[in-house]
Scaffold this motif. Structure first.
Motif, PDB file in Angstrom:
ATOM      1  N   ASN A  54      43.914  45.426  33.811  1.00 19.68           N
ATOM      2  CA  ASN A  54      43.263  46.708  34.060  1.00 19.68           C
ATOM      3  C   ASN A  54      42.277  46.991  32.938  1.00 19.68           C
ATOM      4  O   ASN A  54      42.412  46.466  31.837  1.00 19.68           O
ATOM      5  CB  ASN A  54      44.339  47.803  34.129  1.00 19.68           C
ATOM      6  CG  ASN A  54      43.747  49.179  34.386  1.00 19.68           C
ATOM      7  OD1 ASN A  54      43.051  49.395  35.364  1.00 19.68           O
ATOM      8  ND2 ASN A  54      44.029  50.115  33.489  1.00 19.68           N
TER       9      ASN A  54
ATOM     10  N   ILE B 167      37.985  52.519  32.284  1.00 14.18           N
ATOM     11  CA  ILE B 167      36.574  52.722  32.629  1.00 14.18           C
ATOM     12  C   ILE B 167      36.137  54.164  32.363  1.00 14.18           C
ATOM     13  O   ILE B 167      36.967  55.070  32.233  1.00 14.18           O
ATOM     14  CB  ILE B 167      36.302  52.360  34.101  1.00 14.18           C
ATOM     15  CG1 ILE B 167      37.150  53.226  35.046  1.00 14.18           C
ATOM     16  CG2 ILE B 167      36.544  50.876  34.338  1.00 14.18           C
ATOM     17  CD1 ILE B 167      36.804  53.050  36.522  1.00 14.18           C
TER      18      ILE B 167
ATOM     19  N   VAL C  32      33.939  57.204  33.937  1.00 13.05           N
ATOM     20  CA  VAL C  32      33.363  57.698  35.194  1.00 13.05           C
ATOM     21  C   VAL C  32      32.573  58.975  34.925  1.00 13.05           C
ATOM     22  O   VAL C  32      33.049  59.860  34.203  1.00 13.05           O
ATOM     23  CB  VAL C  32      34.473  57.976  36.230  1.00 13.05           C
ATOM     24  CG1 VAL C  32      33.876  58.512  37.533  1.00 13.05           C
ATOM     25  CG2 VAL C  32      35.286  56.713  36.508  1.00 13.05           C
TER      26      VAL C  32
ATOM     27  N   GLU D 206      41.074  51.601  35.710  1.00 12.36           N
ATOM     28  CA  GLU D 206      40.116  51.100  36.689  1.00 12.36           C
ATOM     29  C   GLU D 206      40.677  51.087  38.108  1.00 12.36           C
ATOM     30  O   GLU D 206      39.981  51.455  39.061  1.00 12.36           O
ATOM     31  CB  GLU D 206      39.658  49.688  36.311  1.00 12.36           C
ATOM     32  CG  GLU D 206      38.617  49.122  37.249  1.00 12.36           C
ATOM     33  CD  GLU D 206      38.013  47.837  36.764  1.00 12.36           C
ATOM     34  OE1 GLU D 206      36.878  47.533  37.174  1.00 12.36           O
ATOM     35  OE2 GLU D 206      38.665  47.128  35.960  1.00 12.36           O
TER      36      GLU D 206
ATOM     37  N   ARG E 193      38.545  53.278  40.748  1.00 13.58           N
ATOM     38  CA  ARG E 193      37.804  52.633  41.847  1.00 13.58           C
ATOM     39  C   ARG E 193      38.369  53.032  43.210  1.00 13.58           C
ATOM     40  O   ARG E 193      37.618  53.217  44.175  1.00 13.58           O
ATOM     41  CB  ARG E 193      37.827  51.112  41.674  1.00 13.58           C
ATOM     42  CG  ARG E 193      36.948  50.633  40.531  1.00 13.58           C
ATOM     43  CD  ARG E 193      36.699  49.150  40.574  1.00 13.58           C
ATOM     44  NE  ARG E 193      35.871  48.701  39.460  1.00 13.58           N
ATOM     45  CZ  ARG E 193      34.553  48.802  39.398  1.00 13.58           C
ATOM     46  NH1 ARG E 193      33.885  49.341  40.416  1.00 13.58           N
ATOM     47  NH2 ARG E 193      33.885  48.366  38.355  1.00 13.58           N
ATOM     48  N   TYR E 194      39.687  53.164  43.307  1.00 11.26           N
ATOM     49  CA  TYR E 194      40.305  53.571  44.570  1.00 11.26           C
ATOM     50  C   TYR E 194      39.861  54.990  44.936  1.00 11.26           C
ATOM     51  O   TYR E 194      39.484  55.271  46.077  1.00 11.26           O
ATOM     52  CB  TYR E 194      41.823  53.506  44.444  1.00 11.26           C
ATOM     53  CG  TYR E 194      42.563  53.862  45.718  1.00 11.26           C
ATOM     54  CD1 TYR E 194      42.776  52.909  46.719  1.00 11.26           C
ATOM     55  CD2 TYR E 194      43.064  55.141  45.922  1.00 11.26           C
ATOM     56  CE1 TYR E 194      43.450  53.229  47.885  1.00 11.26           C
ATOM     57  CE2 TYR E 194      43.742  55.473  47.086  1.00 11.26           C
ATOM     58  CZ  TYR E 194      43.938  54.508  48.062  1.00 11.26           C
ATOM     59  OH  TYR E 194      44.600  54.833  49.212  1.00 11.26           O
TER      60      TYR E 194
ATOM     61  N   ILE F 239      37.184  56.690  43.787  1.00 12.56           N
ATOM     62  CA  ILE F 239      35.737  56.765  43.977  1.00 12.56           C
ATOM     63  C   ILE F 239      35.311  56.204  45.331  1.00 12.56           C
ATOM     64  O   ILE F 239      34.375  56.707  45.973  1.00 12.56           O
ATOM     65  CB  ILE F 239      35.021  56.030  42.825  1.00 12.56           C
ATOM     66  CG1 ILE F 239      35.181  56.830  41.533  1.00 12.56           C
ATOM     67  CG2 ILE F 239      33.529  55.834  43.129  1.00 12.56           C
ATOM     68  CD1 ILE F 239      34.764  56.072  40.286  1.00 12.56           C
ATOM     69  N   ALA F 240      36.015  55.151  45.782  1.00 12.92           N
ATOM     70  CA  ALA F 240      35.678  54.538  47.067  1.00 12.92           C
ATOM     71  C   ALA F 240      35.816  55.519  48.223  1.00 12.92           C
ATOM     72  O   ALA F 240      35.155  55.387  49.257  1.00 12.92           O
ATOM     73  CB  ALA F 240      36.565  53.319  47.303  1.00 12.92           C
TER      74      ALA F 240
ATOM     75  N   ILE G 225      30.390  54.495  37.778  1.00 12.40           N
ATOM     76  CA  ILE G 225      31.180  53.862  36.727  1.00 12.40           C
ATOM     77  C   ILE G 225      30.221  53.226  35.733  1.00 12.40           C
ATOM     78  O   ILE G 225      29.352  52.430  36.112  1.00 12.40           O
ATOM     79  CB  ILE G 225      32.117  52.780  37.311  1.00 12.40           C
ATOM     80  CG1 ILE G 225      33.111  53.422  38.282  1.00 12.40           C
ATOM     81  CG2 ILE G 225      32.865  52.050  36.197  1.00 12.40           C
ATOM     82  CD1 ILE G 225      33.944  52.414  39.061  1.00 12.40           C
TER      83      ILE G 225
ATOM     84  N   ASN H 271      33.137  50.386  28.564  1.00 15.60           N
ATOM     85  CA  ASN H 271      34.528  50.758  28.843  1.00 15.60           C
ATOM     86  C   ASN H 271      35.313  50.833  27.539  1.00 15.60           C
ATOM     87  O   ASN H 271      34.782  50.501  26.469  1.00 15.60           O
ATOM     88  CB  ASN H 271      35.172  49.766  29.827  1.00 15.60           C
ATOM     89  CG  ASN H 271      35.238  48.365  29.273  1.00 15.60           C
ATOM     90  OD1 ASN H 271      36.036  48.052  28.391  1.00 15.60           O
ATOM     91  ND2 ASN H 271      34.367  47.483  29.783  1.00 15.60           N
TER      92      ASN H 271
END
Length: 256
Positions: free
Chosen positions: A115, A118, A120, A188, A192-193, A195-196, A204, A208
């Protein structure tokens, strides 16, 4: 009469011995997994309030192979080590980062996933990298490895106007959208989950706060349980079960 009393006494001792032996040899029938139930996609509540996620599916499969039942118990993630040491839960399995500090009090399985921490920001933000975080309010989750990762970069941390800590990452990301913070540092897999599901709202950054690894955490004296769990995880990886679970949640096999 005397012989009868002796026989009864002997029988009583045998029964007591059997009962004690039975109690001492009873195998663990259930494991209680402590988790943050707002940590998608590792462990969270769906629209029907059921606890679901990648780690949930992994724990269900591993417990089945170990021959035990599993109960999922939402906890205050900031108090996870207390929950574990007080035996209110048997494992911490919810995107738990392996750190040297945590190793002092927790026994970990081998790492099963990598992992990153990140950064955002909102899609219209002028922030393009770490240096742009100077003078900004940055959000993250209280008690998370994000805090430790940020603290390791003292120069960047000291440039913040404020590091604002939330009960979970989702709350931090909602405040980012509403302008209460200007950036969020998040795992992350979670970022990412999330944000998707909200295309076009977030970006992003390339910068990092470092890489890390996830493991399952147990009490240090639960060595037998740790050995059984590690074998189950190894077998799941070997026969492709963990890859199958990963593809269901991430679209690809990202299990280490």
């Amino acid at each position: 009469m005397k012989m009868k009393k002796i026989m009864l006494s002997a029988l009583a001792l045998i029964l007591i011995g059997l009962l004690l032996a039975g109690c001492g040899g009873t195998a663990q029938k259930k494991i209680v997994v402590g988790l943050d139930d707002n940590f998608p996609p590792m462990g969270f509540r769906d629209d029907k309030n059921n606890i679901v996620g990648f780690d949930i599916d992994m724990a269900k499969e591993a417990s089945k192979r170990m021959g035990v039942q599993v109960e999922f118990k939402p906890i205050d993630w900031n108090s996870k080590e207390v929950e574990l040491s007080s035996k209110r839960v048997d494992m911490l399995w919810n995107g738990l980062t392996i750190t040297e500090k945590r190793k002092e009090n927790i026994a970990f399985t081998n790492a099963y996933m990598e992992n990153r921490q990140i950064i955002v920001v909102n899609s219209n933000s002028a922030i393009k990298g770490k240096t742009d975080l100077a003078g900004k309010v940055v959000g993250t989750q209280e008690g998370s490895s994000s805090v430790e990762a940020i603290e390791k970069d003292a120069a960047t941390l000291n440039s913040f106007k404020e590091l604002k800590k939330y009960p979970d990452y989702v709350a931090a990301l909602m405040d980012l959208k509403n302008g209460r913070v200007e950036a969020v540092v998040v795992d992350e897999v979670v970022g990412r989950y999330y944000i998707a599901k909200k295309p076009g709202e977030y970006v992003i950054l390339a910068d990092n706060f470092g890489f890390e690894e996830y493991g399952v955490g147990l009490r240090k004296d639960d060595k037998e349980l740790l050995t059984k769990l590690q074998k189950a995880l190894d077998d799941m990886k070997k026969d492709g079960t963990s890859a199958k679970i990963s593809k269901q949640w991430f679209g690809e096999d990202i299990v280490k």
